[in-house]
Design a protein around this motif. Structure first.
Motif, PDB file in Angstrom:
ATOM      1  N   LEU A 304      35.068  29.719  47.213  1.00  0.00           N
ATOM      2  CA  LEU A 304      35.439  31.335  47.983  1.00  0.00           C
ATOM      3  C   LEU A 304      34.511  31.983  46.547  1.00  0.00           C
ATOM      4  CD1 LEU A 304      35.992  33.084  49.622  1.00  0.00           C
ATOM      5  CD2 LEU A 304      37.728  33.873  48.828  1.00  0.00           C
ATOM      6  N   LEU A 305      33.741  32.823  46.745  1.00  0.00           N
ATOM      7  CA  LEU A 305      33.173  33.524  45.303  1.00  0.00           C
ATOM      8  C   LEU A 305      33.439  34.941  45.744  1.00  0.00           C
ATOM      9  CD1 LEU A 305      29.687  31.556  44.687  1.00  0.00           C
ATOM     10  CD2 LEU A 305      31.453  31.025  43.590  1.00  0.00           C
ATOM     11  N   GLN A 306      34.415  35.603  44.592  1.00  0.00           N
ATOM     12  CA  GLN A 306      33.914  36.818  44.724  1.00  0.00           C
ATOM     13  C   GLN A 306      32.977  37.225  43.918  1.00  0.00           C
ATOM     14  OE1 GLN A 306      36.504  38.824  41.338  1.00  0.00           O
ATOM     15  NE2 GLN A 306      36.299  40.659  42.556  1.00  0.00           N
ATOM     16  N   LEU A 307      31.931  37.768  44.823  1.00  0.00           N
ATOM     17  CA  LEU A 307      30.735  38.969  43.812  1.00  0.00           C
ATOM     18  C   LEU A 307      31.267  40.111  43.934  1.00  0.00           C
ATOM     19  CD1 LEU A 307      27.995  37.056  46.701  1.00  0.00           C
ATOM     20  CD2 LEU A 307      29.470  35.979  43.978  1.00  0.00           C
ATOM     21  N   LYS A 308      31.484  40.530  42.737  1.00  0.00           N
ATOM     22  CA  LYS A 308      31.738  41.935  42.523  1.00  0.00           C
ATOM     23  C   LYS A 308      30.370  43.146  42.481  1.00  0.00           C
ATOM     24  CE  LYS A 308      35.176  45.248  40.941  1.00  0.00           C
ATOM     25  NZ  LYS A 308      35.954  44.951  41.405  1.00  0.00           N
ATOM     26  N   LEU A 309      30.532  44.384  42.865  1.00  0.00           N
ATOM     27  CA  LEU A 309      29.332  44.670  43.024  1.00  0.00           C
ATOM     28  C   LEU A 309      29.392  46.643  42.241  1.00  0.00           C
ATOM     29  CD1 LEU A 309      28.714  45.018  47.147  1.00  0.00           C
ATOM     30  CD2 LEU A 309      27.688  43.351  45.317  1.00  0.00           C
ATOM     31  N   SER A 310      28.208  46.500  41.860  1.00  0.00           N
ATOM     32  CA  SER A 310      28.724  47.496  40.875  1.00  0.00           C
ATOM     33  C   SER A 310      28.820  49.155  41.919  1.00  0.00           C
ATOM     34  CB  SER A 310      26.507  48.137  40.642  1.00  0.00           C
ATOM     35  OG  SER A 310      25.810  48.501  41.085  1.00  0.00           O
ATOM     36  N   SER A 314      24.555  48.205  44.818  1.00  0.00           N
ATOM     37  CA  SER A 314      22.876  47.647  44.639  1.00  0.00           C
ATOM     38  C   SER A 314      22.807  46.925  43.600  1.00  0.00           C
ATOM     39  CB  SER A 314      21.996  49.051  44.376  1.00  0.00           C
ATOM     40  OG  SER A 314      22.356  49.322  42.644  1.00  0.00           O
ATOM     41  N   LYS A 315      23.985  45.866  42.933  1.00  0.00           N
ATOM     42  CA  LYS A 315      24.032  45.040  42.017  1.00  0.00           C
ATOM     43  C   LYS A 315      24.754  44.183  41.804  1.00  0.00           C
ATOM     44  CE  LYS A 315      21.719  47.215  38.937  1.00  0.00           C
ATOM     45  NZ  LYS A 315      21.023  47.804  37.176  1.00  0.00           N
ATOM     46  N   VAL A 316      25.235  43.082  42.206  1.00  0.00           N
ATOM     47  CA  VAL A 316      25.773  41.729  42.109  1.00  0.00           C
ATOM     48  C   VAL A 316      26.364  41.340  40.468  1.00  0.00           C
ATOM     49  CG1 VAL A 316      26.970  39.742  42.141  1.00  0.00           C
ATOM     50  CG2 VAL A 316      26.168  40.916  44.014  1.00  0.00           C
ATOM     51  N   GLU A 317      27.435  42.596  40.101  1.00  0.00           N
ATOM     52  CA  GLU A 317      28.151  42.729  38.189  1.00  0.00           C
ATOM     53  C   GLU A 317      28.903  42.035  37.699  1.00  0.00           C
ATOM     54  OE1 GLU A 317      30.180  46.577  37.727  1.00  0.00           O
ATOM     55  OE2 GLU A 317      27.836  47.497  37.541  1.00  0.00           O
ATOM     56  N   ALA A 318      29.412  40.325  38.489  1.00  0.00           N
ATOM     57  CA  ALA A 318      30.322  39.587  38.158  1.00  0.00           C
ATOM     58  C   ALA A 318      30.488  38.639  39.524  1.00  0.00           C
ATOM     59  CB  ALA A 318      31.445  39.636  37.631  1.00  0.00           C
ATOM     60  N   VAL A 319      30.309  36.824  38.914  1.00  0.00           N
ATOM     61  CA  VAL A 319      30.755  36.223  39.984  1.00  0.00           C
ATOM     62  C   VAL A 319      31.879  35.505  39.539  1.00  0.00           C
ATOM     63  CG1 VAL A 319      29.484  34.648  41.255  1.00  0.00           C
ATOM     64  CG2 VAL A 319      28.619  36.453  40.663  1.00  0.00           C
ATOM     65  N   ASN A 320      33.118  35.679  40.557  1.00  0.00           N
ATOM     66  CA  ASN A 320      34.325  34.919  40.238  1.00  0.00           C
ATOM     67  C   ASN A 320      34.866  34.299  41.117  1.00  0.00           C
ATOM     68  OD1 ASN A 320      35.034  35.720  37.468  1.00  0.00           O
ATOM     69  ND2 ASN A 320      35.761  37.678  38.867  1.00  0.00           N
ATOM     70  N   THR A 321      34.983  32.477  40.819  1.00  0.00           N
ATOM     71  CA  THR A 321      35.192  31.490  41.762  1.00  0.00           C
ATOM     72  C   THR A 321      36.530  30.996  41.984  1.00  0.00           C
ATOM     73  OG1 THR A 321      33.565  30.038  40.513  1.00  0.00           O
ATOM     74  CG2 THR A 321      34.645  29.043  41.982  1.00  0.00           C
ATOM     75  N   PHE A 322      37.012  30.272  43.541  1.00  0.00           N
ATOM     76  CA  PHE A 322      38.162  30.249  43.637  1.00  0.00           C
ATOM     77  C   PHE A 322      38.061  28.778  44.889  1.00  0.00           C
ATOM     78  CE2 PHE A 322      38.001  34.475  42.589  1.00  0.00           C
ATOM     79  CZ  PHE A 322      39.068  35.046  42.233  1.00  0.00           C
ATOM     80  N   TYR A 323      39.398  28.445  44.408  1.00  0.00           N
ATOM     81  CA  TYR A 323      39.070  27.187  45.041  1.00  0.00           C
ATOM     82  C   TYR A 323      38.291  26.221  44.984  1.00  0.00           C
ATOM     83  CZ  TYR A 323      42.432  30.477  46.737  1.00  0.00           C
ATOM     84  OH  TYR A 323      42.904  32.200  46.627  1.00  0.00           O
ATOM     85  N   LYS A 324      37.898  26.156  44.439  1.00  0.00           N
ATOM     86  CA  LYS A 324      36.671  25.290  44.395  1.00  0.00           C
ATOM     87  C   LYS A 324      37.460  23.728  43.824  1.00  0.00           C
ATOM     88  CE  LYS A 324      32.490  23.840  40.813  1.00  0.00           C
ATOM     89  NZ  LYS A 324      31.685  24.390  42.375  1.00  0.00           N
ATOM     90  N   GLY A 325      36.580  23.323  45.264  1.00  0.00           N
ATOM     91  CA  GLY A 325      36.719  21.239  44.893  1.00  0.00           C
ATOM     92  C   GLY A 325      38.140  20.988  46.299  1.00  0.00           C
ATOM     93  N   THR A 326      39.069  22.501  46.054  1.00  0.00           N
ATOM     94  CA  THR A 326      40.734  22.533  46.722  1.00  0.00           C
ATOM     95  C   THR A 326      40.641  21.806  48.322  1.00  0.00           C
ATOM     96  OG1 THR A 326      41.149  24.319  44.789  1.00  0.00           O
ATOM     97  CG2 THR A 326      43.175  23.773  46.940  1.00  0.00           C
TER      98      THR A 326
END
Length: 360
Positions: A304-310, A314-326
């Motif tokens: 699951l990715l969290q795409l933090k918006l401005s 209009s922009k994606v300012e940060a991407v955080n990753t959760f549960y990778k491979g879980t």
């Protein structure tokens, strides 16, 4: 800028930092709400405070978000599940209590041709009745069907359609594959669509599997080929480039095509590809670090990715990753009014609904 947070199916919590957010961020708990599903495609929060899901084989069900109890609603007899095709997107009428209509998209065989249609049903409190075909003859295939649905604030139905494995269709404005369509909720064509009498809203799409409105702004996630999975802001009549442009207008050939063809570039792209699928918008105080973010279910990278918006979206300012491979491949995500998050997996073997909540 991805911070990885790993959890297990027993509901362990983590207090790792998510990309440098302040210590006041909520801790999260994840549990398996229900399992034994088979290739679920859609999960959404219904106005009846139940989760509504589709499974590619043709089944539509409601799920109790507290107990995980599954209540089947209908199995559509003409659904044909072939490869990645079958029963796919679903959305409920925004005034469901007064107008209990359910919109679904699925593939079937029409005169020997694998085809997609959009059908409206009425929910009678027990099952789905009175099917009405709203849009038909959309090319389908075992891959690249797209097929996510969303209803806009002004009550228009938007439909993503992939190129159905023939890339040239995406630039052919007379072919419904490789497009995002826009129709009225009765199946008629809005008078202000880009082409009179056509459901086309945007074109040049390869395989868009995520779609969500944030106010009147429409975001879509789209599978690239070997490069450039995308997040796009969909705009009326715009060309999104495929197959002539992958991701941004970066090569000399792409720049030439973009300038001539009014191509809209993505707001974010991934190379190597991650296989993005369903998206939803999170803006709840329950998980403050996720506010003003798109939550994206990812298949290939099983996360699951969290795409933090401005602030202006209009922009994606940060991407955080959760549960990778879980939990395995993730297909779609839904958010309750209380701020709980529900994710469906897509492995075809004991697929699950994962519930993510703020740790008490």
């Amino acid at each position: 800028m991805a911070a990885v947070m790993l959890f297990n199916a027993c509901g362990k919590t983590s207090d790792e930092s998510t990309g440098g957010n302040p210590p006041a961020d909520a801790k999260l708990t994840d549990v398996v709400l229900t399992q034994n599903l088979t290739f679920p495609w859609e999960i959404l929060w219904g106005p009846d405070n139940k989760l509504w899901i589709t499974e590619r084989g043709g089944k539509i069900s409601r799920v109790d978000p507290a107990s995980g109890t599954i209540t089947p609603l209908a199995t559509l007899p003409d659904v044909v599940s072939q490869g990645e095709g079958g029963l796919l997107g679903m959305v409920l009428h925004p005034d469901f209590s007064a107008t209990p209509e359910v919109f679904v998209a699925y593939n079937y065989n029409k005169g020997g041709a694998y085809t997609k249609k959009i059908v409206k049903f009425t929910y009678n409190g027990t099952t789905l009745v009175n099917p009405v075909v709203l849009l038909d003859n959309i090319p389908a295939a075992g891959i690249h069907n797209g097929t996510r649905l969303a209803i806009s604030p002004d009550k228009k139905l938007y439909i993503t359609s992939g190129d159905a494995s023939v890339s040239s269709r995406a630039q052919d404005q007379t072919n419904m594959a490789g497009k995002i369509q826009r129709i009225n909720l009765d199946g008629t064509i809005p008078a202000d669509n880009p082409i009179a009498g056509s459901a086309l809203w945007s074109f040049g799409h390869r395989n868009p599997q995520g779609l969500v409105f944030v106010g009147d702004r429409l975001y879509s996630s789209e599978h690239g080929n070997t490069t450039d999975d995308e997040i796009n802001i969909i705009q009326k009549g715009r060309n999104f480039g495929w197959p002539n442009v992958e991701g941004f207008c970066s090569t000399s050939a792409e720049q030439g095509f973009c300038s001539v063809n009014n191509v809209a570039e993505p707001v974010y792209a991934w190379t190597p590809t991650i296989a993005p699928s369903g998206i939803d918008y999170y803006n709840n105080d329950a998980i403050p670090q996720w506010k003003n973010s798109l939550l994206l279910a990812v298949l290939k990278d099983s996360e699951l990715l969290q795409l933090k918006l401005s602030a202006d979206g209009s922009k994606v300012e940060a991407v955080n990753t959760f549960y990778k491979g879980t939990y395995g491949r993730m297909r779609d995500v839904a958010i309750s009014p209380a701020g709980d998050v529900y994710i469906i997996t897509s492995t075809g073997n004991n697929d699950k609904i994962i519930k993510v909540t703020r740790t008490p």
